[in-house]
Design an enzyme around this catalytic site. Sequence first.
Site, PDB file in Angstrom:
ATOM      1  CB  SER A  61      13.943   0.315  -4.935  1.00 54.76           C
ATOM      2  OG  SER A  61      13.958   1.517  -5.641  1.00 54.76           O
ATOM      3  CE  LYS A  64      13.017   0.951  -8.599  1.00 57.04           C
ATOM      4  NZ  LYS A  64      14.301   1.666  -8.430  1.00 57.04           N
ATOM      5  CE1 TYR A 186       9.600   2.940  -9.882  1.00 55.76           C
ATOM      6  CE2 TYR A 186       9.293   5.236  -9.304  1.00 55.76           C
ATOM      7  CZ  TYR A 186      10.094   4.116  -9.352  1.00 55.76           C
ATOM      8  OH  TYR A 186      11.372   4.172  -8.861  1.00 55.76           O
ATOM      9  CE1 TYR A 238      18.334   0.950  -7.243  1.00 55.97           C
ATOM     10  CE2 TYR A 238      18.796   1.212  -4.915  1.00 55.97           C
ATOM     11  CZ  TYR A 238      17.906   1.019  -5.944  1.00 55.97           C
ATOM     12  OH  TYR A 238      16.587   0.910  -5.661  1.00 55.97           O
ATOM     13  CB  VAL A 256      15.208   5.356  -0.746  1.00 55.46           C
ATOM     14  CG1 VAL A 256      16.324   5.376  -1.765  1.00 55.46           C
ATOM     15  CG2 VAL A 256      13.855   5.599  -1.376  1.00 55.46           C
TER      16      VAL A 256
END
Length: 302
Positions: A61, A64, A186, A238, A256
């Site tokens: 992530s 992102k 992605y 998160y 992760v």
Amino acid sequence: MQDILDRIERDIQPYFGMGEVANYIPELAKVNPKQFAMSVATIDGEVFSCGDHSKKFSIQSISKVFVLTMAMELLQDELWNRVGREPSGTAFNSLVQLETEQGIPRNPFINAGALVTTDAINQRFTDPYNEILNFVRGLCQNPEIKFDDEVAQSEFQNSERNTALAYFMKSFGNIHSDPIKLLDIYFHHCSIAMNTEDLAKSFLFLANAGVNPLNGEEVISKLKAKRVNSLMLTSGLYDNVGDFAYRVGLPAKSGVGGGIVGVLPGEFSVAVWSPELNLSGNSLIGTKALELFTSYTEKSIF
Ligand code: GLN
């Protein structure tokens, strides 16, 4: 700085075994959990590291942030009609808010939000894979950065939740691409393999008002760099973002794969990697190491 990093490497040893590696992506479940690396890159061009800092890992992530940066340039303010700017308070792969919020993800750092930013990139470029890869290579000035196809394939084979997110948002008209092609892009950007040195360098533009100090190029405007940092501070970890801010005090983004990158505007970026995760999917030892780092150096945004 080197003494502080060496001290942190000693201090985190008792925390091994307290978390778990990501197991919903089979390739990541195979990673040896007992690994640690940390690198600090300053805007003046110095790099300090400890641990396995040349070992590449899956950035997941953290990618992102790169696709958000690209999507902000492509869509400008129109992006914010398609994705929000509020913390979600739910897991990174949650579907729960999307129904009541009309397919508009809370922020660009939950999976749904990153699917929207990736969609923007896919709509604009004929070769979105290489556009993303070249963007990241430019940021850290390392032409060797690559996707890890095995990780990307492994995630595709276990992609029910992300597939659900993509189709669900398409039903609201917030995804324009073919969802399967979108998921492939992605998963590929999530699979990018980097070490902590590359990662720290690749975030330097956020520590330097949007300009990459490694080559002097403006990546984004000063205003947009402020905004990316603000979004990391409020949504980069998160549903664990409050505890992370309390303990560390830096805008940061986790993945992760066990990586976390933090930024102190005007000074440095700091990347840490250790694969065991806490319950929110953030590196347990990585968070501890950053907490020690901002305590020992007395450098944070607060
Ligand atoms: N590729 C991962 C996923 O979609 C990224 C999640 C993460 O790093 N938090 O589940």
